[in-house]
Write an enzyme that holds these catalytic residues in place. Sequence first.
Site: not given
Ligand code: FAD
Length: 383
Positions: A124, A126, A156, A158, A270, A341, A365
């Site tokens: 955990a 995020t 988020f 997992t 196909r 298709g 990740e």
């Molecule tokens: C199904 C699922 C499972 C997950 N499992 C886990 C888990 O087990 N444990 C855990 O801790 N987290 C987990 N996560 C969280 C996941 O790691 C984050 O969603 C991810 O790291 C992106 O963070 P955010 O969603 O807050 O997006 P943001 O950080 O808000 O990013 C939004 C956009 O901005 C871009 N961006 C942000 N900063 C920069 C930068 N410096 N340069 C360029 N672009 C940038 C990103 O690439 C993205 O396109 C999970 C997420 C999902 C959807």
Amino acid sequence: MDFELSTEQKDIQEAASRFAKGEFTRELALKHEEEHSFPRDIWKKASELGFIGLHYPEEFGGQGLGVMENTLVVEEFCCRDSGIGTALALADFASEILMRHGTEDQKKKYLAKVASGRMISAGAFTEPNHGSDITRMDTRAVTKGDNRIINGTKTFITNGEIADFYIVLCQVDFEVSPSYRGMSLILVDRETEGVATQDVGTKMGIKMTSTAEISFSDVSVPLTNLVGEDGKGFYHVMEFFDESRIEIAATALGIAQGAFDRALEYAEQREQFGRRIADFQVTQHKLADMATAIEAARLIVYKSAWNFDQGRIDPRLTSMAKMFAGRTAVQVADEAIQILGGYGYITEYEVERFYRDAKIAEIYEGTREIQKNTIAGKLISKK
Ligand SMILES: Cc1cc2nc3c(=O)[nH]c(=O)nc-3n(C[C@H](O)[C@H](O)[C@H](O)COP(=O)(O)OP(=O)(O)OC[C@H]3O[C@@H](n4cnc5c(N)ncnc54)[C@H](O)[C@@H]3O)c2cc1C
């Protein structure tokens, strides 16, 4: 230089493939997909046969093998079924942190059970306000006597609703600057008072895994639940990513191969306009591009796994592996749908699920953009 897998590695690959073919039936996959349920029975069997945590030491239920062998298993599982394969690959998520930094007691109590299919883990990190940037944490852990009191929200996560325990990244030092120097990892049992979970809602893919928000309200855990060094939590997570990104890349590689296999099989049977669609040059070129991308992804993924096992930790290569395999999986699964298709758009034909399951490899990740930042950061000299 030798690109051949060892005999033992080929045996592991073959065993994983045989297991997946026998157990990951289309009916079960569709059932778990529809119910959004974790394939618990298959996970138990996979654990009993040693497919989960085979890279843990033998004394803690593993087989003392490497990330390379784990990569081969994950690839085979995801190739057979993107949903079941990913759910199984993530069942022990973040346990590597315990393996590398946990105390003997923590390893005995938790790691051994994860490997034997008696416990599911979660990492955990995020938070609602801190995703890509985990150098700041709002979740706080304050020392009170022999305990730490945790308050905050993670999102988020997992396995959030099914994990037996979480490894939680918390701010423990509120004065230090930059703040990431004052974070620690703390192990919290899901059943601890003050822990509440809430599913994040319907998601695009990996529907067999739980994704939840977890709130901690005055959650009290003993100081002995510290994982690794106090104040080094951020560094432990970064180090974990160097390992876990290889596993995510392996899921993507397997998904790409699985989508390709289905597309090839379909194209060869196909017929349209009196010919197999595989006989149209446009289909042949699609298949050639897909196979080439998969082969390139496999080379980077295997190299980064092999490097890791040699003790050559290379974040640049790991990020390349995750980014390239993730992109390949999305593009190959997209083309697979195109080759099928209209049938490609129908759930029963599976490739639409592979497409949906592939996309997450470009987000969690560390997003694709974050991987590029890491790669560029290693390429370009600092001023
Ligand atoms: C199904 C699922 C499972 C997950 N499992 C886990 C888990 O087990 N444990 C855990 O801790 N987290 C987990 N996560 C969280 C996941 O790691 C984050 O969603 C991810 O790291 C992106 O963070 P955010 O969603 O807050 O997006 P943001 O950080 O808000 O990013 C939004 C956009 O901005 C871009 N961006 C942000 N900063 C920069 C930068 N410096 N340069 C360029 N672009 C940038 C990103 O690439 C993205 O396109 C999970 C997420 C999902 C959807």
